[in-house]
Design a protein around this motif. Structure first.
Motif, short mmCIF file in Angstrom:
data_model
loop_
_atom_site.label_atom_id
_atom_site.label_comp_id
_atom_site.label_asym_id
_atom_site.label_seq_id
_atom_site.Cartn_x
_atom_site.Cartn_y
_atom_site.Cartn_z
N ILE A 199 66.85 7.97 27.04
CA ILE A 199 68.19 8.53 26.87
C ILE A 199 68.98 8.31 28.16
O ILE A 199 68.58 8.76 29.23
CB ILE A 199 68.12 10.05 26.53
N VAL A 200 70.08 7.60 28.06
CA VAL A 200 70.94 7.32 29.20
C VAL A 200 72.06 8.35 29.22
O VAL A 200 72.66 8.67 28.18
CB VAL A 200 71.52 5.90 29.11
N GLU A 201 72.36 8.89 30.37
CA GLU A 201 73.40 9.91 30.49
C GLU A 201 74.73 9.38 29.97
O GLU A 201 75.17 8.29 30.35
CB GLU A 201 73.54 10.33 31.96
N GLY A 202 75.36 10.15 29.11
CA GLY A 202 76.64 9.76 28.53
C GLY A 202 76.53 8.98 27.25
O GLY A 202 77.51 8.81 26.52
#
Length: 290
Positions: free
Chosen positions: A8-11
């Protein structure tokens, strides 16, 4: 190996909170999935909606359409072509015998195709012409050089043949359906069986007048290591299709199949000119109403 869990990548969208708990997409084909059934049951088929995100606005492209996709066990490319030809001829024969009044209407309508029934009968009268992709390119190049034929795209080996080339071959040269085989591997899917020359794959497209390609098929790559290499060449992480490769892990059977776009079949049989007229709610890039 099974694919790693997606980070999961921030944003970014957190697909773990999605309905399915992961990222999912609309399918472009049911073929890969139905191969699991073919390997277990023999000859099978799917018939369902498929989706293509292509910015194509031609009279023969849709973003959503229905596809008939047989998959046959213990079969090579020749068996696949024979089935495709028999199937198309059966559909045309059925329409001529059972829908004669409808075909008369389409033929005699002010917006219909004159000579529609004669064109359909011609499909039944002769075996489909078969030639390789390489032979087709040579034929097109000869037409340009010796006959002065002009195409928008130059016919050179390695291109994905545009509709103008396909239609020239089946309308101007042979005046009947044509089957092209053995396409360059770079323009075909990773799952198509690599030929011994290492440059082409055991693929076949059926071309018909008015439409161009109506059926596309191939013998499937049943050699695990070759299939893994083809994935990598195509930029596909083998772990993303681990279950598909797993069908070959302990050995498998030669098998083949094809896809026929249902709306293109209706377009071919009725003689209508635009594919948007043969589906209740046509959808294309920029239009998804109803």
């Amino acid at each position: 190996n099974k694919p790693k869990e997606e980070e999961i990548v921030e944003g970014a969208v957190d697909y773990t909170k999605d309905f399915f708990g992961q990222r999912v997409n609309l399918t472009v084909s049911g073929q890969l999935n139905v191969e699991t059934h073919a390997c277990a049951l023999g000859d099978v088929y799917t018939f369902g909606p498929t989706f293509r995100a292509e910015y194509s606005f031609t009279s023969r492209h849709l973003s959503e359409f229905w596809m008939i996709e047989p998959e046959i066990a213990f079969a090579d490319l020749t068996d696949d072509i024979n089935l495709a030809e028999d199937y198309l001829k059966y559909c045309v024969q059925y329409a001529l015998e059972n829908c004669a009044a409808d075909l008369d209407f389409f033929e005699n309508s002010p917006h219909g195709e004159k000579g529609l029934k004669d064109r359909l009968k011609n499909v039944l009268q002769n075996p489909f012409k078969r030639l390789t992709y390489t032979e087709a390119i040579e034929l097109l190049q000869k037409a340009v050089k010796e006959d002065g034929v002009k195409f928008e795209e130059e016919p050179v080996w390695g291109i994905d043949l545009p509709s103008e080339h396909e239609r020239y071959i089946c309308e101007n040269v042979y005046q009947q359906p044509v089957v092209l085989t053995d396409y360059p591997k770079e323009i075909k899917a990773f799952y198509m069986k690599l030929n011994d020359d290492g440059k082409t794959v055991a693929a076949a497209d059926v071309l018909v007048p008015k439409i161009g390609e109506i059926i596309g098929g191939s013998q499937r790559e049943h050699r695990l290591e070759v299939l893994r290499e083809r994935c990598q060449e195509s930029g596909l992480d083998p772990s993303a299709v681990w279950w598909y490769l797993d069908l070959r892990r302990f050995g498998t059977i030669p098998h083949a199949g094809f896809g026929l776009g249902f709306e293109r079949l209706i377009l071919f049989v009725t003689g209508l000119s635009n594919i948007r007229d043969v589906i209740p709610f046509p959808r294309w890039a920029g239009n998804s109403k109803f």
